[in-house]
Design a protein around this motif. Structure first.
Motif, PDB file in Angstrom:
ATOM      1  N   LEU A  33      -0.621  19.077 -68.717  1.00 24.01           N
ATOM      2  CA  LEU A  33      -0.645  19.291 -70.170  1.00 24.01           C
ATOM      3  C   LEU A  33      -1.135  18.053 -70.909  1.00 24.01           C
ATOM      4  O   LEU A  33      -1.906  18.150 -71.857  1.00 24.01           O
ATOM      5  N   ARG A  34      -0.712  16.878 -70.458  1.00 22.52           N
ATOM      6  CA  ARG A  34      -1.139  15.633 -71.105  1.00 22.52           C
ATOM      7  C   ARG A  34      -2.663  15.484 -71.041  1.00 22.52           C
ATOM      8  O   ARG A  34      -3.301  15.097 -72.010  1.00 22.52           O
ATOM      9  N   ARG A  35      -3.250  15.825 -69.907  1.00 20.25           N
ATOM     10  CA  ARG A  35      -4.712  15.718 -69.766  1.00 20.25           C
ATOM     11  C   ARG A  35      -5.457  16.731 -70.632  1.00 20.25           C
ATOM     12  O   ARG A  35      -6.639  16.571 -70.884  1.00 20.25           O
ATOM     13  N   LYS A  36      -4.734  17.756 -71.074  1.00 19.50           N
ATOM     14  CA  LYS A  36      -5.322  18.724 -71.991  1.00 19.50           C
ATOM     15  C   LYS A  36      -5.004  18.363 -73.441  1.00 19.50           C
ATOM     16  O   LYS A  36      -5.258  19.148 -74.352  1.00 19.50           O
ATOM     17  N   GLY A  37      -4.434  17.173 -73.666  1.00 21.76           N
ATOM     18  CA  GLY A  37      -4.153  16.708 -75.013  1.00 21.76           C
ATOM     19  C   GLY A  37      -2.841  17.205 -75.587  1.00 21.76           C
ATOM     20  O   GLY A  37      -2.615  17.109 -76.796  1.00 21.76           O
ATOM     21  N   LEU A  38      -1.974  17.732 -74.733  1.00 26.94           N
ATOM     22  CA  LEU A  38      -0.683  18.246 -75.184  1.00 26.94           C
ATOM     23  C   LEU A  38       0.457  17.392 -74.658  1.00 26.94           C
ATOM     24  O   LEU A  38       0.350  16.771 -73.606  1.00 26.94           O
ATOM     25  N   SER A  39       1.551  17.400 -75.378  1.00 24.90           N
ATOM     26  CA  SER A  39       2.740  16.649 -74.991  1.00 24.90           C
ATOM     27  C   SER A  39       3.920  17.601 -74.898  1.00 24.90           C
ATOM     28  O   SER A  39       4.180  18.363 -75.836  1.00 24.90           O
ATOM     29  N   VAL A  40       4.649  17.555 -73.787  1.00 27.33           N
ATOM     30  CA  VAL A  40       5.840  18.378 -73.635  1.00 27.33           C
ATOM     31  C   VAL A  40       6.842  18.035 -74.734  1.00 27.33           C
ATOM     32  O   VAL A  40       7.474  18.919 -75.314  1.00 27.33           O
ATOM     33  N   ARG A  41       6.948  16.768 -75.045  1.00 28.58           N
ATOM     34  CA  ARG A  41       7.873  16.343 -76.097  1.00 28.58           C
ATOM     35  C   ARG A  41       7.459  16.899 -77.463  1.00 28.58           C
ATOM     36  O   ARG A  41       8.289  17.394 -78.218  1.00 28.58           O
ATOM     37  N   ALA A  42       6.174  16.816 -77.785  1.00 30.75           N
ATOM     38  CA  ALA A  42       5.690  17.338 -79.068  1.00 30.75           C
ATOM     39  C   ALA A  42       5.895  18.845 -79.160  1.00 30.75           C
ATOM     40  O   ALA A  42       6.289  19.367 -80.210  1.00 30.75           O
ATOM     41  N   LEU A  43       5.649  19.558 -78.065  1.00 33.92           N
ATOM     42  CA  LEU A  43       5.886  21.003 -78.062  1.00 33.92           C
ATOM     43  C   LEU A  43       7.369  21.310 -78.277  1.00 33.92           C
ATOM     44  O   LEU A  43       7.720  22.219 -79.039  1.00 33.92           O
ATOM     45  N   ALA A  44       8.241  20.527 -77.640  1.00 28.98           N
ATOM     46  CA  ALA A  44       9.687  20.716 -77.826  1.00 28.98           C
ATOM     47  C   ALA A  44      10.089  20.426 -79.267  1.00 28.98           C
ATOM     48  O   ALA A  44      10.921  21.140 -79.843  1.00 28.98           O
ATOM     49  N   ASP A  45       9.486  19.395 -79.849  1.00 28.14           N
ATOM     50  CA  ASP A  45       9.773  19.076 -81.254  1.00 28.14           C
ATOM     51  C   ASP A  45       9.363  20.212 -82.183  1.00 28.14           C
ATOM     52  O   ASP A  45       9.908  20.367 -83.273  1.00 28.14           O
ATOM     53  N   GLN A  46       8.390  21.020 -81.747  1.00 27.63           N
ATOM     54  CA  GLN A  46       7.935  22.181 -82.523  1.00 27.63           C
ATOM     55  C   GLN A  46       8.751  23.438 -82.196  1.00 27.63           C
ATOM     56  O   GLN A  46       8.443  24.525 -82.676  1.00 27.63           O
ATOM     57  N   GLY A  47       9.760  23.266 -81.348  1.00 32.20           N
ATOM     58  CA  GLY A  47      10.622  24.403 -81.012  1.00 32.20           C
ATOM     59  C   GLY A  47      10.152  25.245 -79.855  1.00 32.20           C
ATOM     60  O   GLY A  47      10.525  26.412 -79.742  1.00 32.20           O
ATOM     61  N   ALA A  48       9.343  24.677 -78.962  1.00 29.51           N
ATOM     62  CA  ALA A  48       8.852  25.411 -77.791  1.00 29.51           C
ATOM     63  C   ALA A  48       9.179  24.628 -76.526  1.00 29.51           C
ATOM     64  O   ALA A  48       8.653  23.533 -76.315  1.00 29.51           O
ATOM     65  N   VAL A  49      10.066  25.177 -75.714  1.00 31.64           N
ATOM     66  CA  VAL A  49      10.383  24.579 -74.417  1.00 31.64           C
ATOM     67  C   VAL A  49      10.070  25.603 -73.333  1.00 31.64           C
ATOM     68  O   VAL A  49       9.955  26.809 -73.607  1.00 31.64           O
ATOM     69  N   PHE A  50       9.951  25.134 -72.090  1.00 34.76           N
ATOM     70  CA  PHE A  50       9.390  25.963 -71.027  1.00 34.76           C
ATOM     71  C   PHE A  50      10.221  25.919 -69.756  1.00 34.76           C
ATOM     72  O   PHE A  50       9.871  25.243 -68.789  1.00 34.76           O
ATOM     73  N   PRO A  51      11.325  26.661 -69.711  1.00 31.34           N
ATOM     74  CA  PRO A  51      12.105  26.696 -68.478  1.00 31.34           C
ATOM     75  C   PRO A  51      11.359  27.450 -67.372  1.00 31.34           C
ATOM     76  O   PRO A  51      10.602  28.387 -67.643  1.00 31.34           O
ATOM     77  N   VAL A  52      11.592  27.005 -66.166  1.00 34.53           N
ATOM     78  CA  VAL A  52      11.051  27.685 -64.989  1.00 34.53           C
ATOM     79  C   VAL A  52      11.889  28.945 -64.763  1.00 34.53           C
ATOM     80  O   VAL A  52      13.117  28.882 -64.725  1.00 34.53           O
ATOM     81  N   VAL A  53      11.221  30.076 -64.612  1.00 39.07           N
ATOM     82  CA  VAL A  53      11.932  31.330 -64.359  1.00 39.07           C
ATOM     83  C   VAL A  53      11.668  31.871 -62.952  1.00 39.07           C
ATOM     84  O   VAL A  53      12.381  32.753 -62.486  1.00 39.07           O
ATOM     85  N   ARG A  54      10.656  31.332 -62.300  1.00 47.18           N
ATOM     86  CA  ARG A  54      10.363  31.754 -60.918  1.00 47.18           C
ATOM     87  C   ARG A  54       9.578  30.654 -60.224  1.00 47.18           C
ATOM     88  O   ARG A  54       8.698  30.045 -60.824  1.00 47.18           O
ATOM     89  N   MET A  55       9.925  30.422 -58.950  1.00 48.95           N
ATOM     90  CA  MET A  55       9.191  29.445 -58.169  1.00 48.95           C
ATOM     91  C   MET A  55       9.190  29.873 -56.705  1.00 48.95           C
ATOM     92  O   MET A  55      10.217  30.290 -56.176  1.00 48.95           O
TER      93      MET A  55
END
Length: 132
Positions: A33-55
């Motif tokens: 995500l960082r290489r695509k210009g996105l930040s996990v922290r910034a997304l979380a600050d916007q109210g979007a988090v991404f739990p793993v549901v299957r692996m």
């Protein structure tokens, strides 16, 4: 994303402990995500988090102390609220895939309520298929 195997990553047999690969995959996803210009922290600050549901994980060969490893990440499916990635831990020296996995993440807002993928994430996921 490349990184070295340290003593703390290994078990009593001198190979990377199986649960450590979950962390390696997580780092790979964040760097993807960082290489695509996105930040996990910034997304979380916007109210979007991404739990793993299957692996799913396939262990093919062991990594050992001091190996230089790489995590490759590839988008395989994008939905309205979730996405699936294929990830591989590869020994950088010879390009051998040591561990392969497929992970599905769902986008949720606080309170764990599903929400649509943020537009910037959706665009990033649809514009790339593989990041090393």
């Amino acid at each position: 994303m490349e990184f070295r195997v340290y003593y703390e990553d290994t078990d009593a047999g001198g190979v990377v402990y199986h649960a450590r690969y979950l962390g390696f995959f997580e780092r790979g996803r964040c760097e993807f995500l960082r290489r695509k210009g996105l930040s996990v922290r910034a997304l979380a600050d916007q109210g979007a988090v991404f739990p793993v549901v299957r692996m799913e994980i396939d262990f093919k060969a062991p990594a050992v102390l001091d190996d230089l490893l790489r995590v490759d990440t590839e988008v395989v499916e994008v939905g309205k609220t979730s996405f699936t990635l294929e990830q591989r831990v590869v020994r950088a020296e010879d390009g051998k895939t040591l561990v392969g996995g497929r992970v599905t993440l769902v986008c949720v807002r606080p309170g764990m309520k599903p929400r649509r993928l943020p537009e910037e994430l959706l665009e990033a996921l649809q514009s790339v298929t593989k990041i090393e």
